[in-house]
Motif scaffolding. Structure first.
Motif, mmCIF file in Angstrom:
data_model
loop_
_atom_site.group_PDB
_atom_site.id
_atom_site.type_symbol
_atom_site.label_atom_id
_atom_site.label_comp_id
_atom_site.label_asym_id
_atom_site.label_seq_id
_atom_site.Cartn_x
_atom_site.Cartn_y
_atom_site.Cartn_z
ATOM 1 N N PRO A 1 -3.343 9.813 -0.164
ATOM 2 C CA PRO A 1 -2.623 9.371 1.034
ATOM 3 C C PRO A 1 -3.602 8.897 2.110
ATOM 4 C CG PRO A 1 -1.856 11.521 0.295
ATOM 5 C CD PRO A 1 -3.086 11.226 -0.484
ATOM 6 N N PHE A 2 -3.096 8.053 3.013
ATOM 7 C CA PHE A 2 -3.943 7.530 4.084
ATOM 8 C C PHE A 2 -4.555 8.651 4.915
ATOM 9 C CE2 PHE A 2 -2.296 3.174 3.633
ATOM 10 C CZ PHE A 2 -3.451 2.457 3.904
ATOM 11 N N ALA A 3 -3.799 9.722 5.160
ATOM 12 C CA ALA A 3 -4.309 10.813 5.995
ATOM 13 C C ALA A 3 -5.585 11.404 5.402
ATOM 14 C CB ALA A 3 -3.243 11.890 6.154
ATOM 15 N N ILE A 4 -5.596 11.573 4.082
ATOM 16 C CA ILE A 4 -6.790 12.124 3.431
ATOM 17 C C ILE A 4 -7.909 11.080 3.405
ATOM 18 C CG2 ILE A 4 -7.696 13.035 1.264
ATOM 19 C CD1 ILE A 4 -4.985 14.252 0.717
ATOM 20 N N LEU A 5 -7.555 9.829 3.177
ATOM 21 C CA LEU A 5 -8.568 8.774 3.154
ATOM 22 C C LEU A 5 -9.248 8.631 4.514
ATOM 23 C CD1 LEU A 5 -6.904 5.973 0.984
ATOM 24 C CD2 LEU A 5 -8.931 7.332 0.435
ATOM 25 N N TYR A 6 -8.495 8.814 5.586
ATOM 26 C CA TYR A 6 -9.120 8.727 6.901
ATOM 27 C C TYR A 6 -10.014 9.938 7.176
ATOM 28 C CZ TYR A 6 -6.561 4.519 8.108
ATOM 29 O OH TYR A 6 -6.089 3.226 8.137
ATOM 30 N N THR B 1 -9.867 -0.842 2.605
ATOM 31 C CA THR B 1 -10.103 -1.807 1.538
ATOM 32 C C THR B 1 -9.907 -1.159 0.176
ATOM 33 O OG1 THR B 1 -11.679 -3.034 2.918
ATOM 34 C CG2 THR B 1 -11.806 -3.379 0.531
ATOM 35 N N LEU B 2 -10.436 0.040 0.018
ATOM 36 C CA LEU B 2 -10.258 0.773 -1.233
ATOM 37 C C LEU B 2 -8.780 1.032 -1.511
ATOM 38 C CD1 LEU B 2 -11.503 2.350 -3.602
ATOM 39 C CD2 LEU B 2 -11.655 4.336 -2.085
ATOM 40 N N LYS B 3 -8.017 1.324 -0.473
ATOM 41 C CA LYS B 3 -6.602 1.641 -0.624
ATOM 42 C C LYS B 3 -5.807 0.470 -1.196
ATOM 43 C CE LYS B 3 -2.969 4.303 -0.073
ATOM 44 N NZ LYS B 3 -2.747 5.481 -0.947
ATOM 45 N N ALA C 1 -6.226 -1.022 -3.783
ATOM 46 C CA ALA C 1 -6.085 -0.867 -5.232
ATOM 47 C C ALA C 1 -4.812 -0.117 -5.606
ATOM 48 C CB ALA C 1 -7.305 -0.142 -5.806
ATOM 49 N N ALA C 2 -4.239 0.651 -4.670
ATOM 50 C CA ALA C 2 -3.059 1.461 -4.994
ATOM 51 C C ALA C 2 -1.901 1.248 -4.021
ATOM 52 C CB ALA C 2 -3.438 2.942 -5.018
ATOM 53 N N MET C 3 -2.101 0.462 -2.979
ATOM 54 C CA MET C 3 -1.059 0.276 -1.974
ATOM 55 C C MET C 3 0.075 -0.600 -2.517
ATOM 56 S SD MET C 3 -1.410 -1.166 1.957
ATOM 57 C CE MET C 3 -3.157 -0.777 1.907
ATOM 58 N N THR C 4 1.313 -0.262 -2.190
ATOM 59 C CA THR C 4 2.442 -1.087 -2.597
ATOM 60 C C THR C 4 2.547 -2.312 -1.682
ATOM 61 O OG1 THR C 4 4.024 0.034 -1.141
ATOM 62 C CG2 THR C 4 3.685 0.966 -3.354
ATOM 63 N N ASP C 5 3.222 -3.342 -2.169
ATOM 64 C CA ASP C 5 3.427 -4.538 -1.348
ATOM 65 C C ASP C 5 4.209 -4.192 -0.088
ATOM 66 O OD1 ASP C 5 2.108 -5.969 -3.260
ATOM 67 O OD2 ASP C 5 3.889 -6.955 -4.086
ATOM 68 N N ALA C 6 5.191 -3.316 -0.222
ATOM 69 C CA ALA C 6 6.013 -2.941 0.927
ATOM 70 C C ALA C 6 5.170 -2.269 2.009
ATOM 71 C CB ALA C 6 7.141 -2.012 0.486
ATOM 72 N N GLU C 7 4.237 -1.423 1.593
ATOM 73 C CA GLU C 7 3.406 -0.738 2.575
ATOM 74 C C GLU C 7 2.452 -1.706 3.252
ATOM 75 O OE1 GLU C 7 1.083 3.463 3.086
ATOM 76 O OE2 GLU C 7 1.086 2.561 1.088
ATOM 77 N N LEU C 8 1.904 -2.647 2.498
ATOM 78 C CA LEU C 8 1.006 -3.632 3.104
ATOM 79 C C LEU C 8 1.762 -4.504 4.097
ATOM 80 C CD1 LEU C 8 -1.821 -4.831 3.248
ATOM 81 C CD2 LEU C 8 -1.236 -6.297 1.295
ATOM 82 N N ARG C 9 2.972 -4.896 3.759
ATOM 83 C CA ARG C 9 3.795 -5.679 4.687
ATOM 84 C C ARG C 9 4.045 -4.905 5.983
ATOM 85 N NH1 ARG C 9 6.753 -10.079 2.859
ATOM 86 N NH2 ARG C 9 6.773 -10.456 0.611
ATOM 87 N N PHE D 1 -14.352 -5.761 -9.081
ATOM 88 C CA PHE D 1 -13.522 -4.869 -8.277
ATOM 89 C C PHE D 1 -12.921 -5.614 -7.086
ATOM 90 C CE2 PHE D 1 -13.162 -1.668 -4.819
ATOM 91 C CZ PHE D 1 -12.177 -0.883 -5.387
ATOM 92 N N LEU D 2 -13.755 -6.354 -6.337
ATOM 93 C CA LEU D 2 -13.258 -7.063 -5.161
ATOM 94 C C LEU D 2 -12.345 -8.225 -5.554
ATOM 95 C CD1 LEU D 2 -16.380 -7.074 -2.815
ATOM 96 C CD2 LEU D 2 -14.240 -5.822 -2.503
ATOM 97 N N TYR D 3 -12.638 -8.861 -6.692
ATOM 98 C CA TYR D 3 -11.784 -9.955 -7.152
ATOM 99 C C TYR D 3 -10.366 -9.436 -7.391
ATOM 100 C CZ TYR D 3 -10.369 -14.159 -9.709
ATOM 101 O OH TYR D 3 -9.730 -15.308 -10.113
ATOM 102 N N ARG D 4 -10.259 -8.271 -8.031
ATOM 103 C CA ARG D 4 -8.939 -7.709 -8.320
ATOM 104 C C ARG D 4 -8.221 -7.279 -7.043
ATOM 105 N NH1 ARG D 4 -9.401 -3.154 -10.879
ATOM 106 N NH2 ARG D 4 -11.643 -3.052 -11.206
ATOM 107 N N LEU D 5 -8.960 -6.748 -6.071
ATOM 108 C CA LEU D 5 -8.342 -6.360 -4.805
ATOM 109 C C LEU D 5 -7.825 -7.580 -4.049
ATOM 110 C CD1 LEU D 5 -10.639 -3.584 -3.278
ATOM 111 C CD2 LEU D 5 -8.570 -3.323 -4.645
ATOM 112 N N ARG D 6 -8.627 -8.634 -4.000
ATOM 113 C CA ARG D 6 -8.265 -9.811 -3.212
ATOM 114 C C ARG D 6 -7.125 -10.611 -3.825
ATOM 115 N NH1 ARG D 6 -14.671 -11.266 -2.226
ATOM 116 N NH2 ARG D 6 -14.962 -9.840 -0.453
ATOM 117 N N THR D 7 -6.938 -10.483 -5.133
ATOM 118 C CA THR D 7 -5.880 -11.235 -5.808
ATOM 119 C C THR D 7 -4.680 -10.361 -6.161
ATOM 120 O OG1 THR D 7 -6.945 -10.876 -7.980
ATOM 121 C CG2 THR D 7 -7.540 -12.873 -6.774
ATOM 122 N N ARG D 8 -4.657 -9.136 -5.682
ATOM 123 C CA ARG D 8 -3.634 -8.155 -6.090
ATOM 124 C C ARG D 8 -2.224 -8.602 -5.711
ATOM 125 N NH1 ARG D 8 -1.829 -3.514 -2.655
ATOM 126 N NH2 ARG D 8 -0.048 -4.909 -2.720
#
Length: 278
Positions: A8-13, A68-70, A72-80, A141-148
């Motif tokens: 979760p974001f809380a732990i990542l922070y 940035t690391l997140k 890899a697992a963040m949903t589209d809805a959460e990013l929006r 790794f970054l290619y997959r994140l940027r094109t996710r």
């Protein structure tokens, strides 16, 4: 890394707080470069103020790392939900006319969230120009994140070829153009943050050749983990341009300078932005 991204974001922070202590107090990551950049950029500020910006920068940078690391697992809805795009009509209008928009950004805020967010807002229309990394692990790794989210990446050397091949397609071509341009890059020199600074001029050349509208993209932190992605017009793509006048590069420099002065800790001070001299 994927396992860490699931947290979760809380732990990542909380992890980011650990990164901050490590970067700021233990290894003092590129501290000499950061301090030199800050002192030269803000000569009017006291030593105490410079040190505070340095600390705030390391804290911001640590949070950007876990954000940035997140991806890899963040949903589209959460990013929006976490990135709100302001003035999207500056892109959707030209897209409807089958035009390529040059979107000029920088290493400020969370630059790694720009392209994935744009791909969600404009499916199939988000392209990013990038310089491939020599390290194969981080490149993949970054290619997959940027094109996710469905964004497409264009190697820097293929930019012109891609514009020719995809002429008439409505899309945005994102370019982070605030790195140090060397003599071989035919740079434009101007005063930026109280220093003579070299800028890449590809935006002027490409916009003049392909009649591209050009926008400035500024991603601002609203609060921890939430951003406004603000699109501002630089050129409408209809007025003729003199590619040797560099009006777009100068406009970009002024917009970026205003953004950095408004939120100095959010800029990437660890890179040697001023390593070249006129």
């Amino acid at each position: 890394m994927l396992g860490l991204a699931q947290l979760p974001f809380a732990i990542l922070y909380a992890v980011a707080d650990g990164f901050y202590v490590l970067l700021n107090y233990v290894i003092r990551y590129r501290e000499k470069v950061v301090l030199e950049n800050l002192r030269n950029s803000f000569p009017e500020k006291s030593a105490l103020e410079i040190q505070q910006i340095r600390k705030d920068f390391y804290r911001h940078f640590s949070q950007v790392l876990v954000e940035t690391l997140k991806l890899a697992a963040m949903t589209d809805a959460e990013l929006r939900r976490r990135v709100v795009i302001r003035n999207p009509e500056l892109l959707s209008g030209p897209f409807a006319e089958g035009r390529t928009v040059l979107a000029l950004g920088s290493h400020a805020g969370n630059w790694e969230w720009i392209l994935p967010s744009g791909a969600l807002e404009f499916p199939g229309r988000a392209y990013g120009v990038y310089k491939p990394l020599s390290n194969s692990f981080f490149e993949d790794f970054l290619y997959r994140l940027r094109t996710r989210s469905g964004a497409k990446l264009i190697p820097m050397r293929d930019t012109l070829r891609d514009l020719i091949r995809r002429r008439g397609e409505g899309r945005a071509m994102s370019m982070l153009t605030d790195q140090a341009a060397g003599p071989e890059d035919r740079p434009y020199w101007t005063t930026f943050l109280n220093q003579e600074t070299s800028f890449y001029t590809s935006a002027d050349r490409l916009a003049a050749q392909f009649n591209c509208p050009v926008v400035y993209v500024n991603i601002q932190r609203v609060k921890r983990g939430y951003y406004d992605l603000i699109i501002e017009p630089l050129h409408d793509g209809t007025t003729p341009l003199d590619k040797e006048a560099f009006v777009l590069t100068e406009a970009f420099a002024r917009h970026l300078e205003k953004s950095v002065q408004a939120a100095p800790a959010a800029y990437l001070w660890t890179h040697r932005r001023w390593k070249h001299k006129r």
